[in-house]
Design a protein around this motif. Sequence first.
Motif, PDB file in Angstrom:
ATOM      1  N   ILE A 176      -2.409  -7.304   2.517  1.00 28.21           N
ATOM      2  CA  ILE A 176      -1.386  -6.680   1.736  1.00 28.21           C
ATOM      3  C   ILE A 176      -0.545  -5.944   2.986  1.00 28.21           C
ATOM      4  O   ILE A 176      -1.380  -5.391   3.707  1.00 28.21           O
ATOM      5  CB  ILE A 176      -1.859  -5.629   0.826  1.00 28.21           C
ATOM      6  N   PRO A 177       0.821  -5.992   2.799  1.00 28.59           N
ATOM      7  CA  PRO A 177       1.784  -6.321   1.826  1.00 28.59           C
ATOM      8  C   PRO A 177       1.903  -7.800   1.622  1.00 28.59           C
ATOM      9  O   PRO A 177       1.597  -8.637   2.520  1.00 28.59           O
ATOM     10  CB  PRO A 177       2.787  -5.755   2.374  1.00 28.59           C
ATOM     11  N   LYS A 213       0.668  -1.186   0.205  1.00 31.40           N
ATOM     12  CA  LYS A 213       0.011   0.231  -0.017  1.00 31.40           C
ATOM     13  C   LYS A 213       0.824   1.428   0.125  1.00 31.40           C
ATOM     14  O   LYS A 213       1.680   1.497   0.907  1.00 31.40           O
ATOM     15  CB  LYS A 213      -0.961  -0.165   1.471  1.00 31.40           C
ATOM     16  N   GLY A 214       0.840   2.024  -1.202  1.00 35.84           N
ATOM     17  CA  GLY A 214       1.722   3.171  -1.047  1.00 35.84           C
ATOM     18  C   GLY A 214       3.189   2.638  -1.942  1.00 35.84           C
ATOM     19  O   GLY A 214       3.200   1.660  -2.852  1.00 35.84           O
ATOM     20  N   THR A 215       4.096   3.426  -1.920  1.00 32.54           N
ATOM     21  CA  THR A 215       5.319   3.289  -2.602  1.00 32.54           C
ATOM     22  C   THR A 215       6.416   3.252  -1.563  1.00 32.54           C
ATOM     23  O   THR A 215       6.089   3.652  -0.369  1.00 32.54           O
ATOM     24  CB  THR A 215       5.643   4.417  -3.180  1.00 32.54           C
ATOM     25  N   PHE A 225       2.296  -1.703   8.202  1.00 33.23           N
ATOM     26  CA  PHE A 225       2.983  -2.956   7.608  1.00 33.23           C
ATOM     27  C   PHE A 225       3.687  -2.891   6.485  1.00 33.23           C
ATOM     28  O   PHE A 225       4.638  -3.384   6.261  1.00 33.23           O
ATOM     29  CB  PHE A 225       1.600  -3.962   7.352  1.00 33.23           C
ATOM     30  N   SER A 226       3.220  -1.942   5.436  1.00 31.30           N
ATOM     31  CA  SER A 226       4.012  -1.788   4.410  1.00 31.30           C
ATOM     32  C   SER A 226       5.154  -1.101   4.419  1.00 31.30           C
ATOM     33  O   SER A 226       6.317  -1.605   3.926  1.00 31.30           O
ATOM     34  CB  SER A 226       3.329  -1.158   3.054  1.00 31.30           C
ATOM     35  N   GLN A 238      11.465  -1.189   5.258  1.00 32.26           N
ATOM     36  CA  GLN A 238      12.307  -0.928   5.976  1.00 32.26           C
ATOM     37  C   GLN A 238      13.352  -2.237   6.056  1.00 32.26           C
ATOM     38  O   GLN A 238      14.509  -2.339   6.153  1.00 32.26           O
ATOM     39  CB  GLN A 238      11.761  -0.569   7.431  1.00 32.26           C
ATOM     40  N   ILE A 239      12.612  -3.325   6.406  1.00 32.23           N
ATOM     41  CA  ILE A 239      13.448  -4.620   6.335  1.00 32.23           C
ATOM     42  C   ILE A 239      14.260  -4.713   4.992  1.00 32.23           C
ATOM     43  O   ILE A 239      15.233  -5.404   4.996  1.00 32.23           O
ATOM     44  CB  ILE A 239      12.202  -5.708   6.425  1.00 32.23           C
ATOM     45  N   LEU A 240      13.508  -4.659   3.709  1.00 32.32           N
ATOM     46  CA  LEU A 240      14.039  -4.998   2.473  1.00 32.32           C
ATOM     47  C   LEU A 240      15.088  -3.892   2.305  1.00 32.32           C
ATOM     48  O   LEU A 240      16.213  -4.293   1.778  1.00 32.32           O
ATOM     49  CB  LEU A 240      13.113  -4.902   1.530  1.00 32.32           C
TER      50      LEU A 240
END
Length: 111
Positions: free
Chosen positions: A70-71, A21-23, A31-32, A37-39
Amino acid sequence: MRIEQFIENEVRSNGVVLFMKGTPQFPQCGFSSRLVQILEYVGVAYKALNVYDSAELRDGIKIYSNWPTIPQLYVKGEFVGGCDIVREMFQAGELQQLFIKKGLSVLQPAD
């Protein structure tokens, strides 16, 4: 192109795909944001697709994965999971190992 074909093409054509959700620059849910942040911390290259760009995509990804939220993260064509699963994998070092096992470069390998 049908949405199922579009999703399949994205998942198969990219090493890591995040439906969010978003960019990455402007996540529109917590959550997105956590997954970005993890990636980013791990340093793996990924493609993000904003489900808010299309109701068809937002509904289609849930059907494609048979996952209601989602994500969603895909690695080398395989569905990995949503925020909680990916976060737990990251904390255990399993996410980094998955990326390495799949031949993807990371900046922060698991200890």
